[in-house]
Design a protein around this motif. Structure first.
Motif, PDB file in Angstrom:
ATOM      1  N   LEU A  86      37.967  48.772  34.594  1.00 28.12           N
ATOM      2  CA  LEU A  86      39.019  48.135  33.801  1.00 28.12           C
ATOM      3  C   LEU A  86      40.318  48.918  33.951  1.00 28.12           C
ATOM      4  CD1 LEU A  86      40.117  46.170  31.690  1.00 28.12           C
ATOM      5  CD2 LEU A  86      39.108  47.635  29.926  1.00 28.12           C
ATOM      6  N   LYS A  87      40.230  50.231  33.930  1.00 27.04           N
ATOM      7  CA  LYS A  87      41.421  51.078  34.059  1.00 27.04           C
ATOM      8  C   LYS A  87      42.163  50.788  35.362  1.00 27.04           C
ATOM      9  CE  LYS A  87      42.902  55.873  34.196  1.00 27.04           C
ATOM     10  NZ  LYS A  87      42.525  57.273  34.181  1.00 27.04           N
ATOM     11  N   GLU A  88      41.432  50.680  36.470  1.00 28.40           N
ATOM     12  CA  GLU A  88      42.073  50.400  37.759  1.00 28.40           C
ATOM     13  C   GLU A  88      42.727  49.018  37.750  1.00 28.40           C
ATOM     14  OE1 GLU A  88      39.251  50.922  40.919  1.00 28.40           O
ATOM     15  OE2 GLU A  88      39.055  53.062  40.546  1.00 28.40           O
ATOM     16  N   SER A  89      42.061  48.030  37.163  1.00 23.16           N
ATOM     17  CA  SER A  89      42.638  46.679  37.092  1.00 23.16           C
ATOM     18  C   SER A  89      43.928  46.686  36.287  1.00 23.16           C
ATOM     19  CB  SER A  89      41.638  45.707  36.466  1.00 23.16           C
ATOM     20  OG  SER A  89      40.508  45.536  37.275  1.00 23.16           O
ATOM     21  N   LEU A  90      43.930  47.399  35.176  1.00 21.25           N
ATOM     22  CA  LEU A  90      45.135  47.465  34.341  1.00 21.25           C
ATOM     23  C   LEU A  90      46.260  48.223  35.034  1.00 21.25           C
ATOM     24  CD1 LEU A  90      43.527  47.989  30.830  1.00 21.25           C
ATOM     25  CD2 LEU A  90      44.497  45.880  31.778  1.00 21.25           C
ATOM     26  N   GLU A  91      45.917  49.230  35.836  1.00 22.03           N
ATOM     27  CA  GLU A  91      46.934  49.946  36.619  1.00 22.03           C
ATOM     28  C   GLU A  91      47.578  49.000  37.634  1.00 22.03           C
ATOM     29  OE1 GLU A  91      48.270  53.033  36.370  1.00 22.03           O
ATOM     30  OE2 GLU A  91      47.097  53.224  34.518  1.00 22.03           O
ATOM     31  N   ILE A  92      46.782  48.150  38.246  1.00 27.12           N
ATOM     32  CA  ILE A  92      47.330  47.165  39.187  1.00 27.12           C
ATOM     33  C   ILE A  92      48.269  46.230  38.446  1.00 27.12           C
ATOM     34  CG2 ILE A  92      46.788  45.197  40.682  1.00 27.12           C
ATOM     35  CD1 ILE A  92      44.071  46.657  41.274  1.00 27.12           C
ATOM     36  N   LEU A  93      47.845  45.734  37.299  1.00 27.39           N
ATOM     37  CA  LEU A  93      48.675  44.808  36.519  1.00 27.39           C
ATOM     38  C   LEU A  93      50.013  45.438  36.159  1.00 27.39           C
ATOM     39  CD1 LEU A  93      49.162  42.175  34.985  1.00 27.39           C
ATOM     40  CD2 LEU A  93      47.924  43.198  33.042  1.00 27.39           C
ATOM     41  N   LYS A  94      50.042  46.726  35.856  1.00 25.29           N
ATOM     42  CA  LYS A  94      51.294  47.398  35.479  1.00 25.29           C
ATOM     43  C   LYS A  94      52.365  47.247  36.551  1.00 25.29           C
ATOM     44  CE  LYS A  94      49.531  50.880  32.316  1.00 25.29           C
ATOM     45  NZ  LYS A  94      49.302  52.306  32.091  1.00 25.29           N
ATOM     46  N   ASP A 138      43.249  38.970  42.700  1.00 30.34           N
ATOM     47  CA  ASP A 138      42.985  38.199  41.480  1.00 30.34           C
ATOM     48  C   ASP A 138      44.176  38.263  40.532  1.00 30.34           C
ATOM     49  OD1 ASP A 138      40.320  37.757  42.356  1.00 30.34           O
ATOM     50  OD2 ASP A 138      39.635  39.596  41.375  1.00 30.34           O
ATOM     51  N   ILE A 139      44.732  39.451  40.388  1.00 28.26           N
ATOM     52  CA  ILE A 139      45.845  39.647  39.465  1.00 28.26           C
ATOM     53  C   ILE A 139      47.099  38.944  39.971  1.00 28.26           C
ATOM     54  CG2 ILE A 139      47.376  41.415  38.475  1.00 28.26           C
ATOM     55  CD1 ILE A 139      44.776  43.208  38.362  1.00 28.26           C
ATOM     56  N   ILE A 140      47.327  38.978  41.255  1.00 33.33           N
ATOM     57  CA  ILE A 140      48.470  38.258  41.829  1.00 33.33           C
ATOM     58  C   ILE A 140      48.338  36.766  41.544  1.00 33.33           C
ATOM     59  CG2 ILE A 140      49.525  37.511  44.009  1.00 33.33           C
ATOM     60  CD1 ILE A 140      49.125  40.389  45.007  1.00 33.33           C
ATOM     61  N   ALA A 141      47.144  36.244  41.650  1.00 30.63           N
ATOM     62  CA  ALA A 141      46.934  34.826  41.361  1.00 30.63           C
ATOM     63  C   ALA A 141      47.307  34.510  39.911  1.00 30.63           C
ATOM     64  CB  ALA A 141      45.482  34.437  41.644  1.00 30.63           C
ATOM     65  N   LEU A 142      46.931  35.374  38.981  1.00 32.46           N
ATOM     66  CA  LEU A 142      47.295  35.167  37.577  1.00 32.46           C
ATOM     67  C   LEU A 142      48.804  35.266  37.369  1.00 32.46           C
ATOM     68  CD1 LEU A 142      44.449  37.196  35.829  1.00 32.46           C
ATOM     69  CD2 LEU A 142      44.676  34.708  35.944  1.00 32.46           C
ATOM     70  N   VAL A 143      49.435  36.204  38.048  1.00 35.54           N
ATOM     71  CA  VAL A 143      50.886  36.360  37.944  1.00 35.54           C
ATOM     72  C   VAL A 143      51.580  35.112  38.500  1.00 35.54           C
ATOM     73  CG1 VAL A 143      52.877  37.673  38.794  1.00 35.54           C
ATOM     74  CG2 VAL A 143      50.873  38.880  37.934  1.00 35.54           C
ATOM     75  N   LYS A 144      51.102  34.614  39.639  1.00 35.19           N
ATOM     76  CA  LYS A 144      51.704  33.407  40.224  1.00 35.19           C
ATOM     77  C   LYS A 144      51.545  32.213  39.300  1.00 35.19           C
ATOM     78  CE  LYS A 144      51.957  32.357  44.465  1.00 35.19           C
ATOM     79  NZ  LYS A 144      51.862  32.058  45.878  1.00 35.19           N
ATOM     80  N   GLN A 145      50.409  32.103  38.643  1.00 35.76           N
ATOM     81  CA  GLN A 145      50.224  31.013  37.692  1.00 35.76           C
ATOM     82  C   GLN A 145      51.272  31.109  36.589  1.00 35.76           C
ATOM     83  OE1 GLN A 145      45.926  31.646  36.946  1.00 35.76           O
ATOM     84  NE2 GLN A 145      45.755  29.438  37.236  1.00 35.76           N
ATOM     85  N   MET A 186      38.895  42.786  38.025  1.00 36.59           N
ATOM     86  CA  MET A 186      39.834  42.003  38.821  1.00 36.59           C
ATOM     87  C   MET A 186      40.589  42.913  39.779  1.00 36.59           C
ATOM     88  SD  MET A 186      41.131  39.231  36.055  1.00 36.59           S
ATOM     89  CE  MET A 186      41.321  37.895  37.224  1.00 36.59           C
ATOM     90  N   ASN A 187      40.621  42.506  41.054  1.00 36.85           N
ATOM     91  CA  ASN A 187      41.346  43.267  42.062  1.00 36.85           C
ATOM     92  C   ASN A 187      42.785  42.762  42.139  1.00 36.85           C
ATOM     93  OD1 ASN A 187      41.368  40.953  43.689  1.00 36.85           O
ATOM     94  ND2 ASN A 187      39.489  41.536  44.720  1.00 36.85           N
ATOM     95  N   GLU A 188      43.549  43.327  43.036  1.00 33.89           N
ATOM     96  CA  GLU A 188      44.973  42.967  43.129  1.00 33.89           C
ATOM     97  C   GLU A 188      45.164  41.497  43.482  1.00 33.89           C
ATOM     98  OE1 GLU A 188      49.163  44.637  44.954  1.00 33.89           O
ATOM     99  OE2 GLU A 188      47.281  45.350  45.837  1.00 33.89           O
ATOM    100  N   ASN A 238      46.417  43.878  52.946  1.00 37.77           N
ATOM    101  CA  ASN A 238      45.453  44.720  52.246  1.00 37.77           C
ATOM    102  C   ASN A 238      45.793  44.738  50.766  1.00 37.77           C
ATOM    103  OD1 ASN A 238      43.995  45.501  54.517  1.00 37.77           O
ATOM    104  ND2 ASN A 238      45.482  47.088  55.011  1.00 37.77           N
ATOM    105  N   TYR A 239      44.826  44.358  49.961  1.00 38.72           N
ATOM    106  CA  TYR A 239      45.004  44.363  48.522  1.00 38.72           C
ATOM    107  C   TYR A 239      44.068  45.403  47.918  1.00 38.72           C
ATOM    108  CZ  TYR A 239      47.561  40.020  49.080  1.00 38.72           C
ATOM    109  OH  TYR A 239      48.481  39.083  49.440  1.00 38.72           O
ATOM    110  N   GLN A 240      44.527  46.042  46.871  1.00 37.25           N
ATOM    111  CA  GLN A 240      43.740  47.090  46.229  1.00 37.25           C
ATOM    112  C   GLN A 240      42.535  46.487  45.516  1.00 37.25           C
ATOM    113  OE1 GLN A 240      45.932  49.692  43.631  1.00 37.25           O
ATOM    114  NE2 GLN A 240      44.071  50.442  42.666  1.00 37.25           N
ATOM    115  N   GLU A 241      41.389  47.072  45.753  1.00 39.90           N
ATOM    116  CA  GLU A 241      40.176  46.700  45.040  1.00 39.90           C
ATOM    117  C   GLU A 241      40.137  47.454  43.719  1.00 39.90           C
ATOM    118  OE1 GLU A 241      37.896  44.359  45.811  1.00 39.90           O
ATOM    119  OE2 GLU A 241      39.233  43.845  47.459  1.00 39.90           O
ATOM    120  N   SER A 242      39.280  47.020  42.827  1.00 38.02           N
ATOM    121  CA  SER A 242      39.164  47.672  41.532  1.00 38.02           C
ATOM    122  C   SER A 242      37.696  47.843  41.173  1.00 38.02           C
ATOM    123  CB  SER A 242      39.860  46.828  40.464  1.00 38.02           C
ATOM    124  OG  SER A 242      39.729  47.437  39.213  1.00 38.02           O
ATOM    125  N   ASN A 243      37.385  49.008  40.642  1.00 33.87           N
ATOM    126  CA  ASN A 243      36.018  49.316  40.231  1.00 33.87           C
ATOM    127  C   ASN A 243      35.912  49.640  38.747  1.00 33.87           C
ATOM    128  OD1 ASN A 243      34.766  49.179  42.897  1.00 33.87           O
ATOM    129  ND2 ASN A 243      36.078  50.918  43.344  1.00 33.87           N
TER     130      ASN A 243
END
Length: 82
Positions: free
Chosen positions: A10-18, A50-57, A46-48, A3-8
């Motif tokens: 920009l604030k939620e996406s940035l919280e995931i990135l943190k 998506d962000i994980i994919a960027l981190v892995k890159q 971007m949901n979790e 289960n990955y966190q969805e985002s609705n």
């Protein structure tokens, strides 16, 4: 499937990135933050996964094609913290 966190927003996406801030260099963190912001301009958040994919890159130097292949194989992108 994990289960990955969805985002609705920009604030939620940035919280995931943190959560992954210490896994990437400061420069890569800012780059990813910029990518998230650019998507948000178009109301695409971007949901979790998506962000994980960027981190892995960033961390492993993987291409988008390699990450997509992993996603297709497993149904998700796996990331183990350092």
């Amino acid at each position: 499937m994990k289960n990955y966190q969805e985002s609705n927003s920009l604030k939620e996406s940035l919280e995931i990135l943190k959560r992954y801030k210490n896994d990437v260099s400061k420069e890569d963190y800012e780059d990813i933050k910029g990518i998230i912001g650019n998507h948000a301009i178009e109301n695409t958040y971007m949901n979790e996964l998506d962000i994980i994919a960027l981190v892995k890159q960033s961390v492993y130097g993987l291409s988008a094609d390699e990450i997509i292949a992993e996603y297709k194989e497993k149904g998700y992108v796996d990331y183990e913290r350092k």
